[in-house]
Design a protein around this motif. Structure first.
Motif, short mmCIF file in Angstrom:
data_model
loop_
_atom_site.label_atom_id
_atom_site.label_comp_id
_atom_site.label_asym_id
_atom_site.label_seq_id
_atom_site.Cartn_x
_atom_site.Cartn_y
_atom_site.Cartn_z
N PRO A 113 28.38 41.41 51.62
CA PRO A 113 27.80 41.09 50.31
C PRO A 113 28.76 40.25 49.49
N GLU A 114 28.24 39.49 48.56
CA GLU A 114 29.06 38.60 47.74
C GLU A 114 30.19 39.36 47.06
N ARG A 115 31.42 38.88 47.25
CA ARG A 115 32.62 39.41 46.59
C ARG A 115 32.89 40.88 46.95
N ALA A 116 32.52 41.27 48.17
CA ALA A 116 32.69 42.66 48.60
C ALA A 116 33.10 42.72 50.06
N ALA A 117 33.45 43.92 50.50
CA ALA A 117 33.90 44.13 51.87
C ALA A 117 32.70 44.25 52.82
N ILE A 118 33.00 44.18 54.09
CA ILE A 118 31.98 44.36 55.13
C ILE A 118 31.39 45.76 55.04
N GLU A 119 30.09 45.85 55.21
CA GLU A 119 29.40 47.15 55.21
C GLU A 119 29.36 47.68 56.64
N PRO A 120 30.00 48.81 56.91
CA PRO A 120 30.03 49.34 58.27
C PRO A 120 28.65 49.56 58.88
N LEU A 302 38.49 39.47 37.77
CA LEU A 302 38.80 39.68 39.18
C LEU A 302 37.64 39.22 40.05
N ASN A 303 37.97 38.57 41.14
CA ASN A 303 36.92 38.14 42.06
C ASN A 303 36.23 39.32 42.72
N VAL A 304 37.00 40.38 43.00
CA VAL A 304 36.46 41.56 43.69
C VAL A 304 36.20 42.65 42.66
N ALA A 305 34.93 42.98 42.49
CA ALA A 305 34.56 43.93 41.44
C ALA A 305 34.88 45.37 41.81
N GLU A 306 34.67 45.75 43.04
CA GLU A 306 34.86 47.13 43.47
C GLU A 306 36.33 47.40 43.78
N PRO A 307 36.98 48.34 43.08
CA PRO A 307 38.41 48.59 43.30
C PRO A 307 38.77 48.90 44.75
N HIS A 309 37.67 47.67 47.35
CA HIS A 309 37.60 46.47 48.18
C HIS A 309 38.68 45.45 47.82
N ARG A 310 39.60 45.81 46.93
CA ARG A 310 40.63 44.87 46.49
C ARG A 310 41.89 44.98 47.35
N SER A 311 42.49 43.83 47.59
CA SER A 311 43.71 43.77 48.39
C SER A 311 44.92 44.23 47.58
N ASN A 312 45.92 44.77 48.28
CA ASN A 312 47.19 45.11 47.66
C ASN A 312 48.23 43.99 47.79
N SER A 313 47.84 42.85 48.38
CA SER A 313 48.82 41.79 48.62
C SER A 313 48.48 40.47 47.95
N VAL A 314 47.22 40.26 47.60
CA VAL A 314 46.82 39.01 46.95
C VAL A 314 45.62 39.30 46.06
N THR A 315 45.57 38.62 44.93
CA THR A 315 44.44 38.78 44.00
C THR A 315 43.86 37.42 43.68
N MET A 316 42.57 37.28 43.98
CA MET A 316 41.83 36.08 43.60
C MET A 316 41.26 36.32 42.20
N VAL A 317 41.54 35.38 41.28
CA VAL A 317 41.11 35.49 39.88
C VAL A 317 40.14 34.37 39.57
N ARG A 318 38.97 34.73 39.09
CA ARG A 318 37.99 33.74 38.62
C ARG A 318 38.34 33.41 37.17
N THR A 319 38.38 32.14 36.84
CA THR A 319 38.88 31.75 35.52
C THR A 319 37.80 31.38 34.52
N GLY A 320 36.54 31.48 34.88
CA GLY A 320 35.47 31.26 33.91
C GLY A 320 35.52 29.87 33.29
N GLU A 321 35.55 29.83 31.95
CA GLU A 321 35.59 28.55 31.23
C GLU A 321 37.00 27.98 31.11
N VAL A 322 37.99 28.71 31.62
CA VAL A 322 39.37 28.23 31.61
C VAL A 322 39.59 27.37 32.86
#
Length: 413
Positions: A113-120, A302-307, A309-322
């Motif tokens: 699913p968009e911005r989420a982990a694989i569903e088992p 944050l790109n990943v909404a569900e905690p 599903h978030r990585s401990n090594s890299v964070t993708m940040v969506r910047t919106g209007e910035v």
């Protein structure tokens, strides 16, 4: 006038910061590569690497980046015409499969699913439908470096077992090994792929692959094997020269040994916990910067909404209007901080923060403080102070030191 004239800080998702200890270990003259110290060092590293992946099985080291390790994994286990199932959460699993396709391997992509982990459950469903058992392997990244989505590899293995499917589970851990909990044997991973330049704190140049007995069996019938990558050739106990299929990467080996010493001294479980705390601080900062929907222009999120599903090594940040490009340029030109560019969608709509390897609170809070100062300078929308939120997150995981004796208020002075 710029404030960047100090030690620059690169906080991209690899190459990561190289510790001074590793740099000093590398700074040595070239030795005799045919006998003596380097030969002993090579065998000692091959003995030590399995513990890093929590496996009892062999590791291979190649002179390459992670893409080379991908190819080593593919060519040693698959044959022309084989088909693999790709579990995609961003970018890198499909890139791995596309490399395999150039060698004649077919692939099918199962998207999360968009911005989420694989569903088992989706994995189980697709593998159950593979009546002819066409899939020879399942390819997945534990952490996708582009999206910063983290996949639950143990759950994926359970999904494969539930479908009673014989495919190999092949995991790209380039962005996660040494940063995220990983249990190769306990989770049933058959092939693990990593590189030296992220959680392992060594310059780019070493690709590593760990191999289960099931993967070794597949190796015996694989017809994509090539002279350079071939595991059999690199396993010859009487010919250490072929461990690297030629000249060894001497300086990198000394650096890797020092990095493993540092990990051992801290303790691998403690390394994982430190990364969890640092990641939590960054997530708290971005959440604090976010502007609630309807209360103003869209800022950072944050790109990943569900905690989970978030990585401990890299964070993708969506910047919106910035403008992400303007924000990154301001941080680098005015403060000496380099942030990762987005390779997931519009490059002006996101950035990535690497938080892997050699990292502590001063480095992390300095990074977040610089980002916040740049946001303020750009008059960007912010919901609150991300630095304050990050400091609070770190404080909750900090054990206060005992009060030192002998200070100015000590009665004995």
């Amino acid at each position: 006038m710029s404030l960047r004239y100090g030690r620059p800080l690169v906080m991209i998702p690899g190459p990561s910061v190289i510790p001074d200890r590793v740099l000093n270990a590398i700074h040595r003259p070239i030795p005799n590569i045919y006998e003596g110290e380097v030969v002993g060092l090579t065998y000692s590293l091959l003995e030590r690497l399995p513990a890093l992946a929590r496996t009892q099985h062999r590791a291979y080291i190649a002179i390459s980046n992670g893409h080379g390790a991908w190819e080593m994994a593919i060519t040693n286990t698959l044959s022309r015409g084989d088909k693999v199932l790709v579990l995609e959460v961003g970018h890198f699993a499909t890139s791995w499969a596309e490399m395999a396709a150039q060698s004649g391997v077919k692939f099918e992509v199962l998207h999360a699913p968009e911005r989420a982990a694989i569903e088992p459950d989706a994995v189980t469903e697709r593998l159950r439908a593979d009546i002819g058992r066409e899939f020879a392997a399942v390819l997945v990244a534990q952490t996708d470096t582009a999206s910063s989505v983290h996949n639950d590899l143990a759950a994926i293995r359970r999904a494969m077992d539930e479908a009673d499917h014989p495919a190999l589970l092949m995991a790209d851990c380039v962005a996660s090994l040494g940063c995220e909990p990983f249990e190769m044997d306990a989770w049933g991973v058959d092939v693990t792929v990593a590189g030296s330049q992220k959680g392992l704190m060594v310059p780019p140049g070493l690709g590593m692959v760990w191999v289960s007995p099931k993967a070794w069996e597949a190796h015996q019938r694989a017809d994509l094997r090539t002279a350079y990558w071939d595991w059999t050739r690199r396993t010859d106990p009487e010919a250490h020269y072929w461990i690297f299929c030629g000249t060894p990467p001497v300086q990198h080996l000394w650096g890797l040994a020092e990095a493993l010493d540092m990990i051992d001294e801290e303790g691998l479980d403690n390394v994982w916990e430190r990364h969890r705390v640092m990641a939590g601080a960054i997530h708290a900062a971005v959440d604090a910067w976010s502007v609630p929907v309807g209360l103003g222009p869209a800022g950072l999120e944050l790109n990943v909404a569900e905690p989970a599903h978030r990585s401990n090594s890299v964070t993708m940040v969506r910047t919106g209007e910035v403008s992400a490009q303007q924000l990154r340029a301001t941080c680098e030109s005015e403060a000496g901080l380099t942030l990762g560019l987005s390779i997931h969608g519009n490059p002006d709509a996101g950035l990535r923060i690497g938080h892997m390897g050699h990292l502590n609170p001063p480095m992390l809070l300095g990074t977040l403080g610089t980002i916040e100062a740049a946001l303020t300078a750009l008059a960007a929308p912010m919901g609150g102070s991300g630095v304050a939120a990050a400091a609070l997150a770190i404080a909750k995981s900090t054990t206060p030191a005992a009060k030192p004796s002998g200070g100015a208020d000590d009665p004995g002075n």
